[in-house]
Design a protein around this motif. Structure first.
Motif, PDB file in Angstrom:
ATOM      1  N   SER A 248       0.823  -1.206   0.000  1.00 13.60           N
ATOM      2  CA  SER A 248       0.000   0.000   0.000  1.00 13.60           C
ATOM      3  C   SER A 248       0.862   1.263   0.000  1.00 13.60           C
ATOM      4  O   SER A 248       2.008   1.252   0.465  1.00 13.60           O
ATOM      5  CB  SER A 248      -0.917   0.023   1.240  1.00 13.60           C
ATOM      6  N   GLY A 249       0.300   2.348  -0.522  1.00 17.77           N
ATOM      7  CA  GLY A 249       0.886   3.667  -0.404  1.00 17.77           C
ATOM      8  C   GLY A 249       2.302   3.798  -0.909  1.00 17.77           C
ATOM      9  O   GLY A 249       2.697   3.228  -1.926  1.00 17.77           O
ATOM     10  N   ALA A 250       3.107   4.566  -0.159  1.00 19.62           N
ATOM     11  CA  ALA A 250       4.464   4.906  -0.576  1.00 19.62           C
ATOM     12  C   ALA A 250       5.366   3.686  -0.647  1.00 19.62           C
ATOM     13  O   ALA A 250       6.241   3.596  -1.509  1.00 19.62           O
ATOM     14  CB  ALA A 250       5.057   5.933   0.390  1.00 19.62           C
ATOM     15  N   THR A 251       5.173   2.721   0.250  1.00 16.61           N
ATOM     16  CA  THR A 251       6.024   1.529   0.248  1.00 16.61           C
ATOM     17  C   THR A 251       5.812   0.706  -1.010  1.00 16.61           C
ATOM     18  O   THR A 251       6.768   0.246  -1.645  1.00 16.61           O
ATOM     19  CB  THR A 251       5.751   0.671   1.495  1.00 16.61           C
ATOM     20  N   ALA A 252       4.561   0.528  -1.409  1.00 16.15           N
ATOM     21  CA  ALA A 252       4.290  -0.226  -2.628  1.00 16.15           C
ATOM     22  C   ALA A 252       4.762   0.525  -3.860  1.00 16.15           C
ATOM     23  O   ALA A 252       5.238  -0.080  -4.828  1.00 16.15           O
ATOM     24  CB  ALA A 252       2.790  -0.515  -2.737  1.00 16.15           C
TER      25      ALA A 252
END
Length: 325
Positions: A248-252
């Motif tokens: 999800s989000g920035a990590t993905a």
């Protein structure tokens, strides 16, 4: 449910003076080597003038593009390999109690060498915490700890140690019920791609400082919370939360995430890792019997399945529903 692991033994012996002395020694040695490197680096830069500055810029660009690791905002680069290896060597031969086995220390360090400097998230504070902080010199290392005492005691004593206490509501004795509930809500509250801040899944950790959910984590080490008796919180929330963060989000968005699960020989760690981190993401030939290594691909994924086997199950379930109609 299971025997006492290295992190769990630490929690059971929080007042052991021998452990604190060993932790001081490891951190002091790490700080000393880092100081020597930093002093040498800046002295050389000052003497070499503008030509050296241009070379440093080129070296920094190479480190960012070649190794796949993100350089921190400070512009710092990797530790020199001799310093890195020295830190790992002295940590692995330390006689400190309640520490990871030598093979696990070296396996974690090998992954960190490839990613550092990076954004490193560690569940659990322990004897190795100063080592992870030192090896990730120039990156951001954040520790999440169930024991408020460790956070209050260690953070003020070690400059650069960023740690937060976490209140867990789960119990090891309930892990099968929690897993069943998460499976039933996999397309809803416990879905793989979501904003954890607003998650209602019982396995989600949603009370961390808000900015931590926006960090693009390159690597996560799961070595907590404790799980050595039925009343311990267990690592169900840390494994599930990591699985969601990586998708999800920035990590993905930034690319693959290395996830390391310590005490992998135990039932909870194996079952939850298989469910949320997935066998297809486990790195063959990496890790140890007590350390599982997974690489979660970037770019998110299906919103109702963590693993490919679950996707097939979801498709079959949907097909049966259509046929009944």
């Amino acid at each position: 449910m299971k025997s006492m692991g290295s992190r769990d033994k630490l929690a059971a012996a929080s007042a052991a003076s021998g452990h604190r002395r060993a932790l001081y020694v490891v951190f002091a040695f790490a700080t000393f080597l880092t100081f020597l490197y930093t002093t040498s680096h800046f002295t050389s830069a000052a003497m070499s003038g503008s030509g050296s500055a241009a070379g440093d810029s080129a070296s920094s660009a190479s480190a960012t593009g070649g190794g796949g690791a993100s350089v921190s905002d400070s512009g710092s680069t990797k530790l020199p390999l001799p310093v890195f290896d020295a830190l790992v060597h002295y940590a692995s031969i330390s006689n400190a109690t309640h520490r990871m086995p030598d093979t696990d220390i070296r396996a974690v360090s090998a992954v960190l060498r490839a990613r550092a400097p990076c954004n490193l998230l560690v569940f659990g504070l322990g004897a190795e915490s100063p080592l992870w902080l030192a090896l990730n010199h120039g990156g951001r290392t954040v520790f999440l700890e169930e024991n408020e005492f460790y956070v209050k005691y260690l953070e003020p004593r070690h400059q650069g140690l960023e740690a937060y206490d976490v209140s867990y509501t789960t119990k090891v004795r309930d892990f099968r019920d929690l897993l069943a509930a998460a499976r039933a809500a996999r397309a809803k509250e416990c879905r793989p791609v979501q904003n954890l801040l607003f998650s209602e899944c019982r396995l989600a950790i949603n009370d961390l400082p808000n900015d931590l959910y926006d960090v693009a984590w390159d690597m996560v080490l799961i070595d907590g919370p404790s799980g050595w008796n039925p009343n311990s919180p267990g690592r169900m929330p840390s494994i599930f939360t990591t699985a969601v963060l990586a998708r999800s989000g920035a990590t993905a968005a930034k690319g693959p995430t290395d996830v390391l699960v310590h005490d992998f020989q135990f039932e909870v760690e194996q079952v939850l890792s298989k469910e949320f981190l997935c066998d297809e993401n486990r790195v063959a030939g990496s890790g140890t019997p007590s350390l599982g290594h997974f690489v979660i691909p970037g770019g998110g994924g299906r919103s109702d399945a963590f693993c490919s086997a679950q996707e097939e199950g979801s498709s079959e379930s949907g097909e049966k529903t259509r046929r009944r109609k």
